[in-house]
Design a protein around this motif. Structure first.
Motif, short mmCIF file in Angstrom:
data_model
loop_
_atom_site.label_atom_id
_atom_site.label_comp_id
_atom_site.label_asym_id
_atom_site.label_seq_id
_atom_site.Cartn_x
_atom_site.Cartn_y
_atom_site.Cartn_z
N SER A 1 -0.10 -1.81 -9.55
CA SER A 1 0.37 -1.04 -8.29
C SER A 1 1.36 0.21 -8.51
CB SER A 1 1.26 -1.87 -7.79
OG SER A 1 1.54 -2.54 -7.98
N SER A 2 1.63 -0.06 -10.41
CA SER A 2 3.00 1.07 -10.32
C SER A 2 2.31 2.34 -11.66
CB SER A 2 3.86 0.29 -11.21
OG SER A 2 4.10 -0.81 -10.31
N PRO A 3 1.70 3.44 -10.67
CA PRO A 3 0.43 3.20 -9.63
C PRO A 3 -0.93 2.68 -10.11
CG PRO A 3 -0.18 4.37 -11.05
CD PRO A 3 1.43 4.22 -11.40
N GLY A 4 -0.94 2.36 -11.13
CA GLY A 4 -1.47 1.00 -11.55
C GLY A 4 -3.30 1.46 -10.95
N ILE A 5 -3.84 0.22 -11.68
CA ILE A 5 -5.26 -0.83 -10.86
C ILE A 5 -5.33 -0.58 -9.58
CG2 ILE A 5 -7.13 -2.50 -10.41
CD1 ILE A 5 -5.78 -3.68 -12.49
N LEU A 6 -4.54 -0.55 -8.30
CA LEU A 6 -5.18 0.01 -6.85
C LEU A 6 -4.19 1.28 -6.56
CD1 LEU A 6 -3.42 -3.59 -5.66
CD2 LEU A 6 -5.66 -2.89 -5.57
N GLY A 7 -3.69 2.27 -8.21
CA GLY A 7 -3.14 3.01 -7.16
C GLY A 7 -4.41 4.13 -7.97
N ARG B 1 14.15 7.64 -11.13
CA ARG B 1 14.34 6.97 -9.63
C ARG B 1 13.76 6.52 -9.01
NH1 ARG B 1 13.46 11.50 -6.56
NH2 ARG B 1 12.67 13.36 -7.13
N PRO B 2 14.05 6.16 -7.80
CA PRO B 2 13.63 5.38 -7.06
C PRO B 2 12.01 6.71 -6.68
CG PRO B 2 16.08 5.08 -6.10
CD PRO B 2 15.50 5.62 -7.49
N ILE B 3 10.77 5.29 -5.89
CA ILE B 3 10.25 6.22 -5.08
C ILE B 3 10.81 6.74 -3.73
CG2 ILE B 3 7.85 5.40 -3.69
CD1 ILE B 3 7.41 3.74 -6.16
N SER B 4 10.87 6.15 -3.14
CA SER B 4 11.89 6.32 -1.59
C SER B 4 12.84 7.01 -0.89
CB SER B 4 10.86 5.15 -0.35
OG SER B 4 10.92 5.79 0.44
N PRO B 5 12.83 8.07 -0.44
CA PRO B 5 13.47 8.33 0.13
C PRO B 5 14.37 7.74 0.79
CG PRO B 5 11.91 9.89 0.87
CD PRO B 5 11.40 8.83 -0.16
N ASP B 6 13.96 6.77 1.26
CA ASP B 6 14.32 5.57 2.12
C ASP B 6 14.71 3.93 1.42
OD1 ASP B 6 15.05 5.79 4.81
OD2 ASP B 6 13.03 6.74 4.65
N ASP B 7 14.70 4.56 -0.21
CA ASP B 7 15.36 3.00 -0.62
C ASP B 7 16.48 3.45 -1.19
OD1 ASP B 7 12.73 1.76 -1.62
OD2 ASP B 7 12.20 3.55 -2.98
N LEU C 1 0.71 -0.73 -0.02
CA LEU C 1 0.39 0.32 -0.23
C LEU C 1 0.94 1.08 0.12
CD1 LEU C 1 -3.12 -0.82 2.39
CD2 LEU C 1 -2.85 -0.10 -0.61
N TYR C 2 1.92 1.55 0.70
CA TYR C 2 2.84 2.94 0.83
C TYR C 2 3.62 2.39 -0.36
CZ TYR C 2 7.49 5.11 0.45
OH TYR C 2 8.09 6.38 0.17
N SER C 3 3.49 1.59 -1.28
CA SER C 3 3.95 1.39 -2.88
C SER C 3 3.41 2.14 -3.88
CB SER C 3 4.95 0.19 -3.34
OG SER C 3 3.72 -0.95 -3.90
N VAL C 4 1.79 1.80 -3.79
CA VAL C 4 0.44 2.26 -4.40
C VAL C 4 0.46 3.95 -4.16
CG1 VAL C 4 -1.88 1.99 -4.96
CG2 VAL C 4 -0.39 0.49 -4.25
N ARG C 5 0.61 3.70 -2.63
CA ARG C 5 0.44 5.61 -1.88
C ARG C 5 1.18 6.45 -3.45
NH1 ARG C 5 -0.67 3.58 2.82
NH2 ARG C 5 1.78 4.68 3.81
N ALA C 6 2.03 5.68 -2.94
CA ALA C 6 3.69 7.23 -3.21
C ALA C 6 3.76 7.15 -4.81
CB ALA C 6 5.06 6.52 -2.69
N SER C 7 3.47 5.75 -5.25
CA SER C 7 3.10 5.91 -6.92
C SER C 7 1.89 6.76 -6.89
CB SER C 7 3.02 4.12 -7.38
OG SER C 7 4.27 3.77 -6.62
N ALA C 8 0.95 6.57 -7.16
CA ALA C 8 -0.50 7.11 -7.40
C ALA C 8 0.16 8.98 -7.36
CB ALA C 8 -1.42 6.87 -6.38
N GLU C 9 1.43 8.96 -6.25
CA GLU C 9 1.60 10.77 -6.13
C GLU C 9 2.25 10.71 -7.00
OE1 GLU C 9 2.69 11.67 -1.56
OE2 GLU C 9 3.14 13.04 -2.88
N ILE C 10 3.00 10.18 -7.51
CA ILE C 10 4.24 10.51 -7.95
C ILE C 10 3.73 11.00 -9.41
CG2 ILE C 10 6.47 9.78 -9.71
CD1 ILE C 10 7.48 8.61 -6.20
#
Ligand code: OOB
Length: 544
Positions: free
Chosen positions: A243-249, A359-365, A212-221
């Motif tokens: 999920s990238s952001p895809g159907i769930l996004g 570049r990666p989704i997350s500052p913590d990747d 869900l984190y990857s979905v939320r962050a992807s939808a925002e990006i």
């Protein structure tokens, strides 16, 4: 399936990456919040068109849960889904989520070789198919899977055929509200498939919190909101499409998901014009097909804002054509079902958007680029090519139920990809160190092809290679050494292809080309040298 150490987990929670929401909560919340909006447009398993609001989708998902229940599936069970892009796929995924059942995201192209493995590894309670999919009898297929499992002393899964659903009402005890499950957000929500590097399939356990984190962050990006209309052309269960952001996004933000039943430019262009699609995701060969088709037909793509391309390396040349020909911004996506997803950002300068894979989704990747030949995986100089290792809030630390050497002691995933990292943090994918072929985005472990071929009585040795292909990026070439040299050629090639088909391999894994050689080049330790073999073939094919 190691969990990260407590300090990292606490950090991921403190940063708001991991929250308490589960997919059951997600379904209940979004379908209520966006109740009257259009959620899903597509055809059902019989090819009939549908348009579902979020409220209608919730009802359909609730009926799907009841149907799973009637087949004996209970919360916590795993259920293998092998459906084409029909509305039942989304309905069943949400039906699983709302009752705490773990979907296993297989593809309709998978055959008994793959489905048997997924069912066995996941100890699946059920497998969901669409009786007759594009002329292929899925029911006969799952019967063969069941026979195989029984032969191995395993209990075969219940078979659920969504084609049998239509018209018949749901079971009488269809629960109206949300099913309560005790599973928390840190538990496994779904199993994705690994592209694989061995003959044995690997399943990827994604938790509610991480996915869900990857979905939320992807939808925002990707700038999704309630007005977004996403066209799903790629197989819907694939991580990119899901999920990238895809159907769930799209469902996360209250947007609309439009499913394309087939990936032809004709079908997609019609849907884009009719539904005013704003975003879609393609693999590079499809992007090329769209470009050449759009040049001939001049379709109305005026609503399209962003075309994502990923799954395999997009050439800079094709990336450059997308904007002018298709009238949308290109967004490169370099992701993997194991976790890490990189995006070029929508405001990146062209220089980055057209030539890097994001570049990666997350500052913590966390990213490490290491020397693949160094025993202690030493990092290479900044900007140099090396093997990509990664760790982060949505990357797994182990596969489902197996130990592998794909993870370092401190939990980094060895992606098997060769990259260069730019000072901006953008990655350029330059190659691969894993024994995998990427055929236009579809991943094939070389061992999956070589294993069955070596069992053929006339094959002394076989090596599967990805050869450069202008359309697919790589095509599958199998090099064979046979005792019966007089048979080397078309006839034996046909027989070997039939042999692979009979072994139950997914259709996209069947070789595009067979070559016959008397001797294979070997490495100093006497193993077949894939690198030299590839070189030899490339030269040979250039000369012919
Ligand atoms: C996506 O996921 P998978 O699991 O099917 O495949 C992952 C592998 C990567 O390790 C890399 O080898 C290759 O596919 N790959 C790319 C790429 N995107 C994926 N190679 C070069 N350039 C790219 N843009 O393929 C996937 C998952 C989520 C989002 C997008 C793709």
């Amino acid at each position: 399936m190691a969990a990260p150490p407590e300090d990292l987990a606490a950090h991921y929670r403190a940063q708001g990456y991991w929250i308490d929401e589960t997919f059951a909560d997600f379904v209940a919340d979004r379908t209520t919040r966006f109740a009257g909006r259009t959620a899903l447009v597509g055809v059902d398993a019989h090819g009939r068109p549908h348009r579902l609001t979020y409220a209608a989708l919730a009802d359909a998902a609730s009926v799907a849960s009841a149907r799973l229940g009637a087949a004996g599936v209970v919360p916590g069970d795993r259920v293998v889904l092998a459906l084409p892009n029909v509305i039942e796929l989304v309905v069943v995924v949400l039906g699983c989520f709302r009752m705490g059942v773990v979907p296993v995201f297989a593809q309709p192209a998978h055959r008994e070789h793959e489905l048997s493995q997924f069912c066995a590894i996941a100890d699946a309670a059920a497998v969901v198919v669409s009786g007759d999919t594009d002329g292929h009898d899925q029911l006969a297929l799952v019967e063969r899977v069941a026979a195989d499992l029984r032969g191995r002393g395993l209990v075969p899964p219940a078979v659920i055929d969504v084609q049998g659903w239509s018209g018949s009402p749901g079971p009488p005890d269809t629960p109206g509200g949300q099913v309560r499950t005790s599973a928390g957000a840190g538990s496994v929500a779904l199993l994705q498939l690994s592209g694989g590097t061995t003959g044995v399939a690997k399943l990827i356990p994604r938790t509610h919190a991480d996915y869900l984190y990857s979905v939320r962050a992807s939808a925002e990006i990707c700038g999704l909101d309630e007005e977004s209309v996403l066209l799903v052309v790629l197989p819907a269960a694939h991580n990119f499409a899901m999920s990238s952001p895809g159907i769930l996004g799209a469902l996360h933000t209250g947007g609309t998901v439009v499913l394309a039943r087939d990936p032809s430019p004709r079908t997609s262009f019609r849907l884009i014009a009719d539904e005013r699609v704003t975003l879609t995701s393609l693999v590079p060969p499809l992007a090329q097909a769209w470009i050449s088709s759009a040049r001939r037909r001049m379709p109305d793509l005026s609503s399209l804002e962003v075309i994502q391309v990923g799954g395999a390396r997009l050439s800079d040349a094709v990336a450059t054509e997308i904007g002018p020909v298709l009238g949308a911004r290109v967004q490169q996506v370099f992701g993997m079902a194991e976790g890490l997803v990189n995006y070029t950002r929508l405001d990146d300068p062209d220089e980055l958007a057209l030539t890097t894979q994001g570049r990666p989704i997350s500052p913590d990747d966390e990213i490490r680029v290491v020397d693949p030949d160094s025993p202690d995986e030493a990092e290479v100089a900044p900007g140099a090519e090396g093997a990509l290792l990664t760790r982060g809030p949505y990357t797994i630390r182990g596969y489902y139920g197996v130990e592998t050497d794909a993870f370092t002691a401190d939990g980094f995933y060895r992606t098997g990809d060769l990259v260069r990292r730019l000072p901006t943090g953008h990655l350029v994918v330059t190659g691969r160190v894993k024994d995998q072929i990427n055929r236009g985005g579809e991943k094939v472990a070389t061992e999956e092809i070589e294993g069955p071929l070596l069992a053929h009585p006339e094959v002394l040795d076989a090596v599967a290679l990805g050869l450069p292909d202008p359309y697919l990026g790589e095509r599958i070439c199998v090099v064979v050494r046979t005792e019966r040299e007089e048979r080397a050629g078309q006839e034996l090639a046909r027989e070997l292809a039939d042999h692979l088909r009979a072994a139950g391999l997914a259709t996209y894994k069947l070789p595009d080309q067979f070559e016959f050689l008397d001797t294979f080049p070997v490495t100093p330790v006497g193993k077949n040298s894939r690198r030299e073999l590839r070189q030899l073939l490339v030269t040979r094919l250039q000369e012919s």
